[in-house]
Design a protein around this motif. Structure first.
Motif, PDB file in Angstrom:
ATOM      1  N   PRO A  50       0.828  -1.205   0.000  1.00  0.00           N
ATOM      2  CA  PRO A  50       0.000   0.000   0.000  1.00  0.00           C
ATOM      3  C   PRO A  50       0.863   1.256   0.000  1.00  0.00           C
ATOM      4  O   PRO A  50       1.997   1.235   0.480  1.00  0.00           O
ATOM      5  CB  PRO A  50      -0.788  -0.124   1.311  1.00  0.00           C
ATOM      6  CG  PRO A  50       0.070  -0.965   2.190  1.00  0.00           C
ATOM      7  CD  PRO A  50       0.787  -1.913   1.277  1.00  0.00           C
ATOM      8  N   ARG A  52       1.168   4.072   1.782  1.00  0.00           N
ATOM      9  CA  ARG A  52       0.829   4.785   3.017  1.00  0.00           C
ATOM     10  C   ARG A  52       1.681   6.032   3.189  1.00  0.00           C
ATOM     11  O   ARG A  52       2.713   6.203   2.559  1.00  0.00           O
ATOM     12  CB  ARG A  52       1.062   3.881   4.215  1.00  0.00           C
ATOM     13  CG  ARG A  52       0.111   2.732   4.267  1.00  0.00           C
ATOM     14  CD  ARG A  52       0.133   2.125   5.640  1.00  0.00           C
ATOM     15  NE  ARG A  52      -0.694   0.938   5.664  1.00  0.00           N
ATOM     16  CZ  ARG A  52      -0.663   0.055   6.638  1.00  0.00           C
ATOM     17  NH1 ARG A  52       0.149   0.220   7.654  1.00  0.00           N
ATOM     18  NH2 ARG A  52      -1.443  -0.993   6.610  1.00  0.00           N
ATOM     19  N   GLU A  53       1.236   6.857   4.124  1.00  0.00           N
ATOM     20  CA  GLU A  53       1.991   8.047   4.477  1.00  0.00           C
ATOM     21  C   GLU A  53       3.286   7.655   5.190  1.00  0.00           C
ATOM     22  O   GLU A  53       3.324   6.678   5.925  1.00  0.00           O
ATOM     23  CB  GLU A  53       1.171   8.920   5.432  1.00  0.00           C
ATOM     24  CG  GLU A  53      -0.152   9.366   4.851  1.00  0.00           C
ATOM     25  CD  GLU A  53      -1.122   9.842   5.913  1.00  0.00           C
ATOM     26  OE1 GLU A  53      -1.697  10.916   5.713  1.00  0.00           O
ATOM     27  OE2 GLU A  53      -1.303   9.115   6.915  1.00  0.00           O
ATOM     28  N   VAL A 107       3.492   1.359  10.858  1.00  0.00           N
ATOM     29  CA  VAL A 107       3.644   2.742  10.403  1.00  0.00           C
ATOM     30  C   VAL A 107       5.133   2.945  10.150  1.00  0.00           C
ATOM     31  O   VAL A 107       5.976   2.300  10.776  1.00  0.00           O
ATOM     32  CB  VAL A 107       3.119   3.783  11.420  1.00  0.00           C
ATOM     33  CG1 VAL A 107       1.619   3.634  11.637  1.00  0.00           C
ATOM     34  CG2 VAL A 107       3.857   3.710  12.734  1.00  0.00           C
TER      35      VAL A 107
END
Length: 169
Positions: A50, A52-53, A107
């Motif tokens: 993905p 993602r940030e 994250v």
């Protein structure tokens, strides 16, 4: 906090001992960097990973990456951050995520916040920081721009009642 680099910051304390402390910021997005682009920069095929940030982990070594993740994955250099998560800083975790065999929750951040021996304790005495309990829901399931307020709420504190001045009795 009077340092604008830490305004409304939320940091996961990963190491804190007699030598100092290391925390990873999870409350601000690193602009212009996405996860898939970061994978390509380090020579890893993004596959179906993905996009993602990527977070601004802190002002120290802003080119160094850290992944905070669930404990269902571990690599050679993984550090357990009990009871909240694990931290990995090697390319192995990035490859595992890109290949779909990485941790369930994660994250990624570039940079970290670091304190020398006794420095963080002194800042705590000066009312510079609040030591919240770790909340997995905030780390892995709260949008980045909501983590500061969500951390206070998870501690039972309404952030609208916070003041930027302190006193003494």
């Amino acid at each position: 906090m009077f340092d604008p680099r830490f305004e409304r910051s939320v940091n996961v304390m990963c190491v804190h001992d007699e030598n100092g402390a290391l925390g990873i910021g999870i409350g601000h997005v690193r602009e212009g960097v996405g996860f898939r682009g970061l994978l390509e920069e380090v020579g890893i095929d993004p596959g179906d990973a993905p996009d993602r940030e990527v977070l601004h982990g802190g002002p120290v070594e802003p080119g160094r990456g850290f992944v905070l993740h669930s404990t269902d994955w571990s690599g050679q250099d993984t550090i357990t951050v009990d009871p909240l998560c694990a931290m990995s800083a090697s390319l192995d975790v990035l490859r595992a995520i890109a290949e779909g065999r990485g941790p369930k929750d994660w994250v990624i951040a570039l940079g970290y916040a670091g304190w020398g021996s006794g420095q963080l304790e002194n800042e705590m005495r000066q009312h510079g920081w609040y030591a919240a309990s770790g909340h997995r829901e905030v780390l892995f399931n709260t949008p980045v721009d909501g983590r500061w307020a969500a951390t206070w709420r998870a501690e039972g504190i309404d952030p609208s009642f916070l003041a930027n001045t302190t006193g003494s009795a």
